[in-house]
Write an enzyme that holds these catalytic residues in place. Structure first.
Site, PDB file in Angstrom:
ATOM      1  N   GLY A  15       0.830  -1.207   0.000  1.00  0.00           N
ATOM      2  CA  GLY A  15       0.000   0.000   0.000  1.00  0.00           C
ATOM      3  C   GLY A  15       0.861   1.253   0.000  1.00  0.00           C
ATOM      4  O   GLY A  15       1.883   1.305   0.671  1.00  0.00           O
ATOM      5  N   ARG A  76       1.200  -5.497  -6.118  1.00  0.00           N
ATOM      6  CA  ARG A  76       1.396  -6.755  -5.406  1.00  0.00           C
ATOM      7  C   ARG A  76       1.728  -7.826  -6.450  1.00  0.00           C
ATOM      8  O   ARG A  76       1.072  -7.906  -7.484  1.00  0.00           O
ATOM      9  CB  ARG A  76       0.145  -7.123  -4.606  1.00  0.00           C
ATOM     10  CG  ARG A  76      -0.221  -6.017  -3.604  1.00  0.00           C
ATOM     11  CD  ARG A  76      -1.321  -6.441  -2.663  1.00  0.00           C
ATOM     12  NE  ARG A  76      -1.812  -5.310  -1.875  1.00  0.00           N
ATOM     13  CZ  ARG A  76      -1.217  -4.832  -0.797  1.00  0.00           C
ATOM     14  NH1 ARG A  76      -0.099  -5.386  -0.370  1.00  0.00           N
ATOM     15  NH2 ARG A  76      -1.725  -3.810  -0.147  1.00  0.00           N
ATOM     16  N   ASP A 107       5.379  -4.994   6.158  1.00  0.00           N
ATOM     17  CA  ASP A 107       5.940  -6.303   6.508  1.00  0.00           C
ATOM     18  C   ASP A 107       5.893  -7.306   5.360  1.00  0.00           C
ATOM     19  O   ASP A 107       6.789  -8.136   5.216  1.00  0.00           O
ATOM     20  CB  ASP A 107       5.281  -6.875   7.775  1.00  0.00           C
ATOM     21  CG  ASP A 107       3.765  -6.947   7.678  1.00  0.00           C
ATOM     22  OD1 ASP A 107       3.218  -6.626   6.598  1.00  0.00           O
ATOM     23  OD2 ASP A 107       3.134  -7.330   8.673  1.00  0.00           O
ATOM     24  N   THR A 130       4.035   2.685   5.767  1.00  0.00           N
ATOM     25  CA  THR A 130       2.642   2.249   5.909  1.00  0.00           C
ATOM     26  C   THR A 130       1.945   3.192   6.874  1.00  0.00           C
ATOM     27  O   THR A 130       2.511   3.550   7.907  1.00  0.00           O
ATOM     28  CB  THR A 130       2.539   0.801   6.430  1.00  0.00           C
ATOM     29  OG1 THR A 130       1.191   0.537   6.860  1.00  0.00           O
ATOM     30  CG2 THR A 130       3.471   0.552   7.617  1.00  0.00           C
ATOM     31  N   ASP A 132      -0.459   2.568   8.806  1.00  0.00           N
ATOM     32  CA  ASP A 132      -0.984   1.896  10.007  1.00  0.00           C
ATOM     33  C   ASP A 132      -0.035   1.947  11.204  1.00  0.00           C
ATOM     34  O   ASP A 132      -0.440   1.670  12.334  1.00  0.00           O
ATOM     35  CB  ASP A 132      -1.305   0.429   9.706  1.00  0.00           C
ATOM     36  CG  ASP A 132      -2.538   0.272   8.835  1.00  0.00           C
ATOM     37  OD1 ASP A 132      -3.282   1.267   8.693  1.00  0.00           O
ATOM     38  OD2 ASP A 132      -2.755  -0.813   8.291  1.00  0.00           O
ATOM     39  N   ASP A 134       2.296  -0.087  12.049  1.00  0.00           N
ATOM     40  CA  ASP A 134       2.282  -1.410  12.690  1.00  0.00           C
ATOM     41  C   ASP A 134       3.550  -2.216  12.428  1.00  0.00           C
ATOM     42  O   ASP A 134       3.516  -3.448  12.399  1.00  0.00           O
ATOM     43  CB  ASP A 134       1.051  -2.204  12.243  1.00  0.00           C
ATOM     44  CG  ASP A 134       0.995  -2.386  10.729  1.00  0.00           C
ATOM     45  OD1 ASP A 134       1.818  -1.775  10.011  1.00  0.00           O
ATOM     46  OD2 ASP A 134       0.134  -3.138  10.253  1.00  0.00           O
ATOM     47  N   ARG A 176      -6.398  -2.413  10.234  1.00  0.00           N
ATOM     48  CA  ARG A 176      -6.945  -3.778  10.257  1.00  0.00           C
ATOM     49  C   ARG A 176      -6.438  -4.561  11.454  1.00  0.00           C
ATOM     50  O   ARG A 176      -7.172  -5.311  12.080  1.00  0.00           O
ATOM     51  CB  ARG A 176      -6.585  -4.500   8.951  1.00  0.00           C
ATOM     52  CG  ARG A 176      -7.236  -5.856   8.787  1.00  0.00           C
ATOM     53  CD  ARG A 176      -6.912  -6.482   7.443  1.00  0.00           C
ATOM     54  NE  ARG A 176      -5.488  -6.720   7.267  1.00  0.00           N
ATOM     55  CZ  ARG A 176      -4.741  -6.126   6.351  1.00  0.00           C
ATOM     56  NH1 ARG A 176      -5.282  -5.246   5.531  1.00  0.00           N
ATOM     57  NH2 ARG A 176      -3.451  -6.397   6.242  1.00  0.00           N
TER      58      ARG A 176
END
Length: 328
Positions: A15, A76, A107, A130, A132, A134, A176
């Site tokens: 992303g 992707r 990741d 990213t 997020d 995370d 998510r």
């Protein structure tokens, strides 16, 4: 790793996030500063398989520090998951004279880089990109700060409508597997309740909170929900549940979606991207590999890629307490 590095390839994968362009710019200009070549690999690992390469110099990255997304594009690649695909990618890198790889992504992108290094002993350094936030081994990933500012700005606008019509808004934000955006943006925007995957607050707790808000005189409320929260099967089911228990509430849902990914990166993300890009290139020149560059205690540090992939980021417990106090 003992071989001399003459040319570094850079790609963006997974992303997109604001700050990726700034990181590419930093990689390209750091390579130029050290008199080594830099090649942009378009469309991530798929572009590596197809040989979609372009030599990049300092002037080829003019005026991109302020742009969101990634001018190298992202994709992707199912083919890169196969040994045959990775073999073709390696052949293309060798043919192009590329000696090392900088991967900007999350990741999944790092996992691909780690496998590639294991199979071909090819130097890889990761830059975390990213929204997020995370990824283990960094307090901030590229794009996270920009996404927070975007979410807070949008919720501020939604609150204007909520207050004007005595409405309850359920605002779903990205996250998510991690609630960093929801928690920080929720506090920053003054949300009455915040629902995140790390804390299963449950439906009863939510109803209790809304009931308390009513009795203390609040005529409108904002509930920020991370997309990975499991309080309801989805935000629309949650809306139905709240309406069935509070028929007096005019409940509306706003799913912010991909607008959180876009937009010009914040000053913080531009500076972070510049710092990470310099460290990534210079780490490769120092003979390092299989590492991710990240921000820890305001210093750029290195974390093994495997640890960055497998490690888990922790939600800030103090912020949870702050959120409870602020929602009174």
């Amino acid at each position: 790793m003992s071989k001399t590095i003459k040319k570094i390839g850079v790609l963006t994968s997974g992303g997109d996030s604001p700050g990726m362009n700034a990181a590419i710019r930093s990689v390209v200009r750091t390579c130029a500063y050290h008199n080594i070549g830099c090649v942009g690999i378009y469309r991530g690992y798929q572009g590596m398989i197809e040989g979609d390469f372009k030599e990049l110099g300092p002037r080829s990255v003019n005026n991109i520090i302020n742009k969101g997304g990634t001018f190298l594009k992202s994709a992707r690649s199912q083919e890169f998951r196969t040994p045959e695909g990775r073999k073709l990618a390696h052949e293309n890198l060798v043919k192009e004279g590329i000696d090392a790889l900088i991967v900007i992504g999350g990741d999944g992108s790092f996992t691909g880089g780690l496998i590639f290094n294991t199979e071909y002993d090819f130097p890889v350094i990761g830059i975390p990109g990213t929204i997020d936030n995370d990824i283990y081994g960094t307090s901030h990933t590229l794009g996270y700060d920009t996404a927070l500012n975007t979410v807070v700005e949008v919720i501020d606008k939604i609150r204007d409508t909520a207050s004007s019509h005595n409405r309850l808004f359920l605002v779903e934000v990205m996250g998510r597997d991690a609630g960093h955006i929801a928690l920080n943006a929720g506090i920053g925007a003054g949300a009455e309740e915040i629902l995140i995957p790390e804390e299963d607050l449950g439906l009863e707790r939510l109803l209790e909170s809304l009931k308390k808000s009513k009795t203390t005189g609040k005529t409108s409320s904002i509930v920020v929900i991370a997309e990975g929260d499991k309080t309801g099967k989805n935000v629309f089911e949650l809306k139905d549940y709240v309406e069935s228990n509070f028929p007096e509430y005019d409940v509306r849902v706003s799913v912010l979606g991909h607008m959180q990914r876009g937009g010009a990166p914040s000053c913080f993300d531009r500076v972070l991207a510049s710092r990470l890009g310099v460290k990534a290139v210079e780490s490769i020149l120092e003979g390092k590999s299989n590492l991710m560059v990240g921000l820890l205690n305001d210093k750029i540090e290195l974390t093994p890629l495997e640890q960055a992939i497998k490690g888990h980021t922790e939600i800030n417990k103090e912020l949870l307490r702050v959120s409870d106090i602020m929602s009174i």
